[in-house]
Design a protein around this motif. Structure first.
Motif, PDB file in Angstrom:
ATOM      1  N   ALA A  26      41.720 -93.258  44.415  1.00 41.50           N
ATOM      2  CA  ALA A  26      40.855 -92.898  44.815  1.00 41.50           C
ATOM      3  C   ALA A  26      39.724 -92.691  43.754  1.00 41.50           C
ATOM      4  CB  ALA A  26      41.473 -91.877  45.624  1.00 41.50           C
ATOM      5  N   GLY A  27      40.383 -92.131  43.055  1.00 40.81           N
ATOM      6  CA  GLY A  27      39.350 -92.035  42.313  1.00 40.81           C
ATOM      7  C   GLY A  27      38.740 -92.881  41.294  1.00 40.81           C
ATOM      8  N   ARG A  28      39.271 -94.315  41.312  1.00 36.90           N
ATOM      9  CA  ARG A  28      38.401 -95.398  41.071  1.00 36.90           C
ATOM     10  C   ARG A  28      37.202 -96.110  42.015  1.00 36.90           C
ATOM     11  NH1 ARG A  28      43.935 -96.447  39.497  1.00 36.90           N
ATOM     12  NH2 ARG A  28      44.509 -97.347  41.202  1.00 36.90           N
ATOM     13  N   SER A  29      38.038 -95.498  43.619  1.00 36.86           N
ATOM     14  CA  SER A  29      37.407 -96.517  43.975  1.00 36.86           C
ATOM     15  C   SER A  29      35.594 -95.086  43.837  1.00 36.86           C
ATOM     16  CB  SER A  29      37.962 -96.074  45.476  1.00 36.86           C
ATOM     17  OG  SER A  29      37.704 -94.766  46.119  1.00 36.86           O
ATOM     18  N   LEU A  30      35.820 -94.249  44.104  1.00 37.11           N
ATOM     19  CA  LEU A  30      34.913 -93.305  43.196  1.00 37.11           C
ATOM     20  C   LEU A  30      33.588 -93.631  42.332  1.00 37.11           C
ATOM     21  CD1 LEU A  30      32.808 -91.282  44.068  1.00 37.11           C
ATOM     22  CD2 LEU A  30      34.474 -89.650  42.986  1.00 37.11           C
ATOM     23  N   ASP A  31      34.416 -94.244  41.312  1.00 38.59           N
ATOM     24  CA  ASP A  31      33.642 -94.841  40.113  1.00 38.59           C
ATOM     25  C   ASP A  31      32.841 -96.069  40.342  1.00 38.59           C
ATOM     26  OD1 ASP A  31      34.951 -92.854  38.138  1.00 38.59           O
ATOM     27  OD2 ASP A  31      36.541 -94.024  37.606  1.00 38.59           O
ATOM     28  N   ALA A  32      33.831 -97.011  41.281  1.00 38.27           N
ATOM     29  CA  ALA A  32      33.213 -98.043  41.674  1.00 38.27           C
ATOM     30  C   ALA A  32      32.002 -98.070  42.526  1.00 38.27           C
ATOM     31  CB  ALA A  32      33.764 -99.277  42.266  1.00 38.27           C
ATOM     32  N   ALA A  33      32.275 -96.700  43.437  1.00 35.96           N
ATOM     33  CA  ALA A  33      30.963 -96.441  43.965  1.00 35.96           C
ATOM     34  C   ALA A  33      29.829 -95.979  43.688  1.00 35.96           C
ATOM     35  CB  ALA A  33      31.754 -95.925  45.315  1.00 35.96           C
ATOM     36  N   VAL A  34      30.142 -95.570  42.589  1.00 36.14           N
ATOM     37  CA  VAL A  34      29.140 -94.975  41.596  1.00 36.14           C
ATOM     38  C   VAL A  34      28.168 -95.849  40.628  1.00 36.14           C
ATOM     39  CG1 VAL A  34      28.655 -93.302  40.020  1.00 36.14           C
ATOM     40  CG2 VAL A  34      29.997 -92.120  41.890  1.00 36.14           C
ATOM     41  N   ALA A  35      28.635 -96.793  40.168  1.00 36.24           N
ATOM     42  CA  ALA A  35      28.741 -97.237  39.378  1.00 36.24           C
ATOM     43  C   ALA A  35      27.526 -98.345  40.361  1.00 36.24           C
ATOM     44  CB  ALA A  35      29.730 -99.038  38.752  1.00 36.24           C
ATOM     45  N   ARG A  36      27.847 -98.750  41.325  1.00 35.50           N
ATOM     46  CA  ARG A  36      27.480 -99.882  42.419  1.00 35.50           C
ATOM     47  C   ARG A  36      25.814 -98.905  42.698  1.00 35.50           C
ATOM     48  NH1 ARG A  36      28.415-103.115  48.057  1.00 35.50           N
ATOM     49  NH2 ARG A  36      29.431-104.752  45.744  1.00 35.50           N
ATOM     50  N   ALA A  37      26.190 -97.658  43.182  1.00 27.74           N
ATOM     51  CA  ALA A  37      24.889 -96.656  43.486  1.00 27.74           C
ATOM     52  C   ALA A  37      24.161 -96.142  41.601  1.00 27.74           C
ATOM     53  CB  ALA A  37      25.327 -95.349  44.021  1.00 27.74           C
ATOM     54  N   VAL A  38      24.446 -96.400  40.952  1.00 25.35           N
ATOM     55  CA  VAL A  38      23.948 -96.020  40.081  1.00 25.35           C
ATOM     56  C   VAL A  38      23.073 -97.598  39.607  1.00 25.35           C
ATOM     57  CG1 VAL A  38      24.007 -96.182  37.503  1.00 25.35           C
ATOM     58  CG2 VAL A  38      24.572 -94.902  38.648  1.00 25.35           C
ATOM     59  N   ALA A  39      23.025 -98.787  39.809  1.00 25.86           N
ATOM     60  CA  ALA A  39      23.168-100.411  38.984  1.00 25.86           C
ATOM     61  C   ALA A  39      21.525-100.542  40.224  1.00 25.86           C
ATOM     62  CB  ALA A  39      24.222-101.349  39.814  1.00 25.86           C
ATOM     63  N   GLN A  40      22.207 -99.640  41.594  1.00 27.49           N
ATOM     64  CA  GLN A  40      20.861 -99.816  42.409  1.00 27.49           C
ATOM     65  C   GLN A  40      19.801 -99.505  42.900  1.00 27.49           C
ATOM     66  OE1 GLN A  40      22.333-100.886  46.406  1.00 27.49           O
ATOM     67  NE2 GLN A  40      23.667-103.168  45.282  1.00 27.49           N
ATOM     68  N   GLY A  41      20.105 -97.459  41.690  1.00 26.70           N
ATOM     69  CA  GLY A  41      18.739 -96.656  41.782  1.00 26.70           C
ATOM     70  C   GLY A  41      18.891 -95.714  42.119  1.00 26.70           C
ATOM     71  N   ARG A  42      20.173 -95.307  42.754  1.00 25.57           N
ATOM     72  CA  ARG A  42      20.009 -94.646  44.061  1.00 25.57           C
ATOM     73  C   ARG A  42      20.507 -93.316  43.633  1.00 25.57           C
ATOM     74  NH1 ARG A  42      18.108 -96.013  48.818  1.00 25.57           N
ATOM     75  NH2 ARG A  42      18.538 -97.120  49.547  1.00 25.57           N
ATOM     76  N   VAL A  43      21.612 -92.993  42.461  1.00 22.21           N
ATOM     77  CA  VAL A  43      21.596 -92.074  41.701  1.00 22.21           C
ATOM     78  C   VAL A  43      21.758 -91.624  39.997  1.00 22.21           C
ATOM     79  CG1 VAL A  43      23.113 -90.815  42.963  1.00 22.21           C
ATOM     80  CG2 VAL A  43      23.778 -92.279  41.223  1.00 22.21           C
ATOM     81  N   ARG A  44      21.775 -91.281  39.125  1.00 27.69           N
ATOM     82  CA  ARG A  44      21.104 -91.643  37.870  1.00 27.69           C
ATOM     83  C   ARG A  44      22.603 -91.308  37.223  1.00 27.69           C
ATOM     84  NH1 ARG A  44      16.901 -88.214  38.152  1.00 27.69           N
ATOM     85  NH2 ARG A  44      17.955 -86.838  36.433  1.00 27.69           N
ATOM     86  N   PRO A  45      23.691 -91.885  35.956  1.00 29.01           N
ATOM     87  CA  PRO A  45      24.314 -91.179  35.718  1.00 29.01           C
ATOM     88  C   PRO A  45      24.895 -90.041  36.133  1.00 29.01           C
ATOM     89  CG  PRO A  45      23.907 -93.453  34.226  1.00 29.01           C
ATOM     90  CD  PRO A  45      22.764 -92.775  35.217  1.00 29.01           C
ATOM     91  N   GLY A  46      25.994 -89.345  36.379  1.00 32.72           N
ATOM     92  CA  GLY A  46      26.435 -87.868  35.853  1.00 32.72           C
ATOM     93  C   GLY A  46      26.155 -87.234  37.455  1.00 32.72           C
ATOM     94  N   GLN A  47      25.170 -87.766  38.193  1.00 26.68           N
ATOM     95  CA  GLN A  47      24.297 -86.769  39.583  1.00 26.68           C
ATOM     96  C   GLN A  47      26.059 -87.378  39.816  1.00 26.68           C
ATOM     97  OE1 GLN A  47      20.795 -88.745  40.003  1.00 26.68           O
ATOM     98  NE2 GLN A  47      19.904 -87.105  39.986  1.00 26.68           N
ATOM     99  N   VAL A  48      26.863 -87.423  40.149  1.00 34.11           N
ATOM    100  CA  VAL A  48      27.515 -87.192  41.535  1.00 34.11           C
ATOM    101  C   VAL A  48      29.074 -86.838  40.393  1.00 34.11           C
ATOM    102  CG1 VAL A  48      29.426 -88.595  42.476  1.00 34.11           C
ATOM    103  CG2 VAL A  48      26.958 -89.457  42.663  1.00 34.11           C
TER     104      VAL A  48
END
Length: 226
Positions: A26-48
């Motif tokens: 579950a944690g790895r899946s969250l990491d992957a979702a965060v990485a995509r959101a950062v890459a697409q400009g939805r969030v900045r690193p550390g905002q989740v």
């Protein structure tokens, strides 16, 4: 690391502590979702942030890239309801997501959810093919159709924290096993705005079988039929 006031999304995970492999997944899946959101400009690193609460045990802490807080709560039972409510009170994000320790997010989950910051309640679809004889929940229909018993799960949701902690009154344990639906229905009735997406944002029972000692009776029965 983002300041607490800069956290955009808090991901809530109650855990019995007997599914360490599934929790790590579950944690790895969250990491992957965060990485995509950062890459697409939805969030900045550390905002989740990831908030994990263990029910009466000192559970194993998986190593993840997402800023994580692990809390060992006194034993409460009641299907993780008290732990969810306690973690909601600790959440710093303006948005709340729910990721049980035997589920997983899809890579696009945060990108999909956070594209609708104007809605207090976002409902998306999840893959339930590992658990049930249908592919996705909610079934096709509008938001009113979605919010009915047996047709929705917390994994489907991204909610405004103000909705949940204000008119939503937190996460109630009323109804025991059925409390998920009762809480979701209350949030829906009190939300000022909502949207339903066709995007698939999670996989229900993604971790089934990774920790045989941590399977519930439904999961055991499903595997026995194979």
């Amino acid at each position: 690391m983002a300041a607490a006031s800069d956290i955009l999304a808090s991901v809530i995970t109650p855990s019995r502590g007997d599914r360490p492999r599934a929790l790590a997944q579950a944690g790895r899946s969250l990491d992957a979702a965060v990485a995509r959101a950062v890459a697409q400009g939805r969030v900045r690193p550390g905002q989740v942030q990831w908030l994990v609460g263990f029910d009466g045990v000192k559970g194993l802490r998986p190593e993840v890239d997402t800023p994580a807080t692990f809390v060992d709560f006194p034993r409460s039972g009641n299907f993780g309801n008290r732990i969810r409510d306690s973690l909601i009170k600790l959440a710093a994000g303006s948005r709340l997501l729910f990721l049980d320790d035997d589920n997983a997010l899809t890579d696009n989950a945060l990108t999909s959810f956070l594209g609708h910051m104007d809605a207090e309640m976002v409902i998306a679809r999840i893959d339930v093919s590992r658990a049930f004889d249908i592919p996705l929940l909610p079934r096709p229909g509008n938001a009113q159709d979605a919010v009915r018993q047996g047709n929705i799960d917390p994994l489907c949701l991204c909610l405004s924290r103000e909705l949940v902690t204000g008119p939503g009154r937190g996460w109630s344990g009323e109804g025991g096993y059925e409390s998920d639906f009762l809480n979701i229905r209350r949030y829906f009735r009190r939300a000022r705005s909502w949207v339903i997406l066709e995007d698939v944002v999670g996989v229900y029972d993604a971790g089934r079988g990774l920790d045989p000692e941590g399977m519930n009776e439904r999961q055991k029965g499903k595997l026995a039929k194979k």
